[in-house]
Write a protein that holds these residues in place. Structure first.
Motif: not given
Length: 336
Positions: A117-126, A194-207
């Motif tokens: 889910g973390l990959l789908l929400a961050t890396l796959m959107k890049f 916005t994308f970078y900061l979103y990835c940062l915060m989402t990664s922290a929450i998912f982990l």
């Protein structure tokens, strides 16, 4: 490895065929990760993901071929034909999960594990975001603004009545995509920030959720017994994702509202700001469940101040950045 390869190919390519190839490698690489658990819901999620991404890739290829047919250009930045621009907007919106092509994303995220889910929400959107930024001068501003406001509204409304954490994070992602899209034509650098900061915060929450094994609101209420310090910092990360000052998540929203006001789009800025209040409600509910609510049978639980698996240094770093990056930024600028 394939995910990194596909992302690198798409982001660094100038030719449409190479960009399409990178997106296809990405799609084929993530499907085994989604269906790894062999659970019926995971198989269903993988099938839905494959069908939507295949449709998006077809539209992207059709858009680039139409443009090449009429203009003789295969260069990504030379997308000038109106039909091609419309088709590309549709294709990338399906890839990202922008409204009204968002239906697949919450379902796929719910059927995947936390790591996938973390990959789908961050890396796959890049890669799709990179394509949007490269073609942004040619795209229709009215269409993008409408889709952005619709995404912010839908992400807020649909997240209100969810009890599954992954679905809440999926609608949160849709809402953030609205913020990224609305500023795309006026300041693409802000979209990337916005994308970078979103990835940062989402990664922290998912982990953090993966460490504490939280999947829904019910398990979130009892999670404080596992690692209390991590649950407390998870609350701060959630509030940061909501965009509360002075946390890191406030920075992109602040800059986007400022830029929209400079572009004389104050009504649009006001609308999307008010819509972000919807998201704030469900983030507050998650934060409330994580730290303030006590389960009815709390006396039967023993606090596990340390788990068998130590909290990784990565989570500590990500949560610290998610919370403190904006308050510390003046000091960083002063010292550098």
């Amino acid at each position: 490895m394939s995910l990194l390869l596909g992302t690198t190919i798409t982001v660094s390519s100038n030719h449409w065929m190479m960009a399409w190839t990178g997106l296809e490698i990405n799609t084929l690489a993530i499907i085994p990760l989604i269906s790894k658990s062999h659970h019926p819901r995971a198989i269903e999620a993988a099938t839905k993901y494959f069908l939507t991404q295949a449709a998006a890739s077809t539209l992207l290829l059709f858009s680039s071929m139409t443009n090449a047919w009429f203009t003789g250009q295969w260069d990504i930045t030379q997308l000038t034909h109106p039909t091609s621009c419309l088709l590309l907007t549709t294709a990338v919106s399906i890839k990202l999960g922008l409204t009204p092509f968002h239906f697949w994303f919450p379902e796929v995220l719910q059927g995947s594990s936390m790591t996938t889910g973390l990959l789908l929400a961050t890396l796959m959107k890049f890669p799709p975001t990179a394509l949007l930024i490269l073609t942004s001068p040619s795209l229709n501003p009215t269409l993008l603004t409408t889709m952005a406001i619709a995404s912010a509204a839908l992400g807020g409304w649909m997240g209100l009545n969810q009890t599954q954490i992954r679905k809440v994070l999926a609608f949160s992602s849709i809402s953030h995509l609205g913020w990224m899209t609305i500023i795309l034509l006026y300041n693409p650098k802000l979209t990337l920030l916005t994308f970078y900061l979103y990835c940062l915060m989402t990664s922290a929450i998912f982990l953090a959720l993966n460490t504490t094994k939280i999947t829904n609101l019910a398990t979130m209420m009892t999670a404080w017994t596992k690692i209390p310090p991590l649950t407390t910092t998870l609350m701060l990360a959630l509030l940061s994702l909501a965009g509360l000052p002075p946390l890191t998540g406030f920075l992109p929203k602040w800059l986007i509202i400022q830029e929209l006001t400079k572009q004389e789009m104050t009504p649009v800025a006001t609308t999307i700001t008010l819509l972000s209040l919807l998201g704030l409600f469900f983030y507050l509910r998650l934060a409330y469940c994580a730290t303030i609510t006590l389960p009815p049978n709390s006396s039967n639980h023993m606090k596990h101040w340390q788990t068998n698996k130590s909290v990784h240094i990565l989570i500590t770093t990500l949560i610290s950045l998610s919370v403190l990056l904006l308050p510390l930024s003046p000091m960083i600028f002063t010292t550098t």
